[in-house]
Design a protein around this motif. Structure first.
Motif, PDB file in Angstrom:
ATOM      1  N   LYS A  13     125.449   0.916  41.188  1.00 57.40           N
ATOM      2  CA  LYS A  13     126.469   1.245  40.202  1.00 57.40           C
ATOM      3  C   LYS A  13     126.018   2.435  39.348  1.00 57.40           C
ATOM      4  N   THR A  14     126.924   3.369  39.166  1.00 59.20           N
ATOM      5  CA  THR A  14     126.620   4.549  38.350  1.00 59.20           C
ATOM      6  C   THR A  14     126.868   4.230  36.887  1.00 59.20           C
ATOM      7  N   SER A  15     125.826   4.375  36.092  1.00 57.61           N
ATOM      8  CA  SER A  15     125.961   4.080  34.672  1.00 57.61           C
ATOM      9  C   SER A  15     126.690   5.209  33.959  1.00 57.61           C
ATOM     10  N   ARG A  16     127.433   4.844  32.939  1.00 55.23           N
ATOM     11  CA  ARG A  16     128.143   5.841  32.131  1.00 55.23           C
ATOM     12  C   ARG A  16     127.167   6.743  31.392  1.00 55.23           C
ATOM     13  N   VAL A  17     126.015   6.198  31.032  1.00 56.29           N
ATOM     14  CA  VAL A  17     124.990   6.946  30.305  1.00 56.29           C
ATOM     15  C   VAL A  17     123.867   7.300  31.273  1.00 56.29           C
ATOM     16  N   ARG A  18     123.574   8.590  31.398  1.00 57.74           N
ATOM     17  CA  ARG A  18     122.499   9.038  32.282  1.00 57.74           C
ATOM     18  C   ARG A  18     121.276   9.396  31.444  1.00 57.74           C
ATOM     19  N   ILE A  19     120.208   8.665  31.650  1.00 61.03           N
ATOM     20  CA  ILE A  19     118.992   8.872  30.862  1.00 61.03           C
ATOM     21  C   ILE A  19     117.835   9.348  31.741  1.00 61.03           C
ATOM     22  N   ASP A  20     118.134   9.787  32.952  1.00 60.31           N
ATOM     23  CA  ASP A  20     117.100  10.275  33.856  1.00 60.31           C
ATOM     24  C   ASP A  20     117.734  11.257  34.831  1.00 60.31           C
ATOM     25  N   ASN A  21     116.939  11.732  35.797  1.00 63.38           N
ATOM     26  CA  ASN A  21     117.484  12.694  36.758  1.00 63.38           C
ATOM     27  C   ASN A  21     117.720  12.041  38.118  1.00 63.38           C
ATOM     28  N   THR A  22     118.276  12.798  39.042  1.00 60.47           N
ATOM     29  CA  THR A  22     118.681  12.260  40.341  1.00 60.47           C
ATOM     30  C   THR A  22     117.491  11.766  41.148  1.00 60.47           C
ATOM     31  N   VAL A  23     116.397  12.520  41.153  1.00 59.80           N
ATOM     32  CA  VAL A  23     115.222  12.128  41.934  1.00 59.80           C
ATOM     33  C   VAL A  23     114.632  10.830  41.391  1.00 59.80           C
ATOM     34  N   PHE A  24     114.580  10.706  40.066  1.00 55.32           N
ATOM     35  CA  PHE A  24     114.063   9.473  39.465  1.00 55.32           C
ATOM     36  C   PHE A  24     114.951   8.290  39.847  1.00 55.32           C
ATOM     37  N   ARG A  25     116.255   8.511  39.928  1.00 58.55           N
ATOM     38  CA  ARG A  25     117.172   7.427  40.307  1.00 58.55           C
ATOM     39  C   ARG A  25     116.984   7.005  41.758  1.00 58.55           C
ATOM     40  N   LEU A  26     116.538   7.920  42.616  1.00 59.83           N
ATOM     41  CA  LEU A  26     116.278   7.547  44.001  1.00 59.83           C
ATOM     42  C   LEU A  26     115.206   6.471  44.113  1.00 59.83           C
ATOM     43  N   HIS A  27     114.270   6.477  43.169  1.00 59.08           N
ATOM     44  CA  HIS A  27     113.178   5.491  43.202  1.00 59.08           C
ATOM     45  C   HIS A  27     113.691   4.081  42.925  1.00 59.08           C
ATOM     46  N   TYR A  28     114.497   3.945  41.875  1.00 55.82           N
ATOM     47  CA  TYR A  28     114.850   2.585  41.453  1.00 55.82           C
ATOM     48  C   TYR A  28     116.233   2.133  41.944  1.00 55.82           C
ATOM     49  N   THR A  29     116.972   3.008  42.624  1.00 55.92           N
ATOM     50  CA  THR A  29     118.252   2.568  43.194  1.00 55.92           C
ATOM     51  C   THR A  29     118.154   2.487  44.713  1.00 55.92           C
ATOM     52  N   VAL A  30     118.131   3.641  45.376  1.00 51.37           N
ATOM     53  CA  VAL A  30     118.147   3.670  46.841  1.00 51.37           C
ATOM     54  C   VAL A  30     116.913   2.991  47.424  1.00 51.37           C
ATOM     55  N   THR A  31     115.730   3.345  46.917  1.00 48.89           N
ATOM     56  CA  THR A  31     114.497   2.799  47.491  1.00 48.89           C
ATOM     57  C   THR A  31     114.393   1.298  47.270  1.00 48.89           C
ATOM     58  N   VAL A  32     114.698   0.844  46.059  1.00 51.56           N
ATOM     59  CA  VAL A  32     114.651  -0.594  45.780  1.00 51.56           C
ATOM     60  C   VAL A  32     115.667  -1.342  46.634  1.00 51.56           C
ATOM     61  N   LEU A  33     116.865  -0.785  46.754  1.00 44.81           N
ATOM     62  CA  LEU A  33     117.898  -1.426  47.572  1.00 44.81           C
ATOM     63  C   LEU A  33     117.468  -1.515  49.032  1.00 44.81           C
ATOM     64  N   VAL A  34     116.898  -0.438  49.555  1.00 41.34           N
ATOM     65  CA  VAL A  34     116.444  -0.423  50.948  1.00 41.34           C
ATOM     66  C   VAL A  34     115.345  -1.459  51.166  1.00 41.34           C
ATOM     67  N   LEU A  35     114.371  -1.500  50.256  1.00 37.70           N
ATOM     68  CA  LEU A  35     113.252  -2.438  50.410  1.00 37.70           C
ATOM     69  C   LEU A  35     113.720  -3.887  50.311  1.00 37.70           C
TER      70      LEU A  35
END
Length: 363
Positions: A13-35
């Protein structure tokens, strides 16, 4: 199971408030979901059905052999890898027991794959959890719904005034805020690199070169190549078990075991090898950019100008020159979250206010 799937979907889910960058989000969204997805797949294969199936002698029951070999690990014979299948050996790594125990390669990992994948997912989420804790909702509080451009003129003017007053009065007090975020990005980079070495240790030093060997394997001649995935994740392996016979003598039973779970494991870890390499490279480039921004203040102006084209360059020069790295970082975060035209007006008001203020008051 449906609750687990719903919880995984929430990571995307995309948060309304962005407090980080796209690469940082890859760590805790895509990678966590994949694992976590891989954890569920491996768990279902491991605990539902038969993760191992061994050929047995008549004196030993099938369930006993399967359970024993699953618990006490299987092994391969490295000196049989280059022998011809169908003539000298039945399968790469499987041959007659003429080798000493030191020459055998034991496979101890497969019971722990699902737990390791879940542990990896938790490690990838820690930098995000830490940054969210440190950030404390600061950006959301400063936004004041200014991300919605359609608001009353009087209301917008009042909120802009409050925001500019806060930014002016708190100048040079945001350096620790920025430093915490940079620490979390560094932790994310250290985590992905460290996990490659962790998995390498888990597979007895085979993982770091795994992807390269798979690439080389695809380019070799059919007759000369040995699939590295079979070497690391054998689909057939041997198992030796002992029991007492009818007369009380110790009997040795040799079993050949199918490991269907390794067909899944080999695909999981070849994907993770390439994904971790890409993720580490992207995060490394982000950290290099951070270092440049820290040591070279003029670059901060052009970085903001590149990201927010509508803002006048002279106003950005004024705001960045009078502030610190933390002030720049907070301004960048606000620009990501509030309406572009409102952000332009905020920067303009801020620059005009700093221009009118005595220079020594902001030093």
């Amino acid at each position: 199971m449906l609750d687990v799937i719903r919880s995984l979907k929430s990571l995307l889910k995309t948060s309304r408030v962005r407090i980080d960058n796209t690469v940082f989000r890859l760590h805790y969204t895509v990678t966590v979901l994949v694992l976590l997805t891989f954890t569920i797949v491996v768990s279902m294969k491991q605990f539902v059905g038969d993760p191992i199936d061994c050929l047995k002698s008549r004196e030993v029951t099938e369930s006993y052999v399967n359970t024993y070999c699953w618990i006490h690990t299987t092994f391969s014979m490295p000196n049989t890898y280059n022998k011809e299948v169908g003539k000298e050996i039945p399968y790469p790594g499987v041959g007659s027991n003429t080798e000493s125990m030191d020459e055998l390669k034991y496979h101890k990992y497969y019971q722990w794959v699902c737990f390791t994948l879940f542990f990896q997912a938790a490690l990838f989420y820690i930098p995000r959890w830490l940054w969210k804790l440190w950030e404390g909702g600061k950006i959301q509080a400063l936004m004041m719904d200014l991300d919605v451009g359609m608001c009353g003129e009087a209301e917008k003017k009042q909120k802009k005034k409050l925001l500019v007053e806060y930014l002016a009065s708190s100048q040079r007090h945001h350096d620790w805020y920025a430093a915490r975020y940079f620490i979390c990005e560094t932790l994310a980079f250290a985590n992905v690199v460290g996990q490659m070495f962790l998995i390498n240790k888990f597979f007895d030093g085979e993982f770091l070169t795994y992807g390269l060997e798979v690439i080389r394997f695809s380019e070799m001649d059919q007759e000369d190549r040995l699939d590295p995935m079979i070497r690391i994740f054998p689909r057939v392996a041997k198992c030796k078990l002992f029991k007492y016979g009818a007369s009380g003598n110790l009997e040795t039973h040799d079993a050949m075991c199918l490991l269907p779970l390794n067909i899944v494991n080999e695909k999981i870890y070849i994907f993770l090898w390439f994904w971790f390499i890409v993720l580490a490279a992207l995060t490394g480039m982000v950290l290099v950019c951070r270092i440049i921004l820290v040591v070279c203040p003029p670059v901060r102006v052009y970085y903001l100008n590149f990201r927010f084209r509508t803002v006048h360059l002279d106003h950005l020069h004024t705001v960045v020159r009078r502030g610190s790295l933390g002030d720049w970082f907070l301004m960048y975060m606000l620009g990501q979250n509030i309406d572009s035209m409102i952000f332009k007006e905020v920067v303009t008001d801020m620059a005009n206010r700093l221009t009118r203020a005595p220079k020594d008051s902001t030093a």
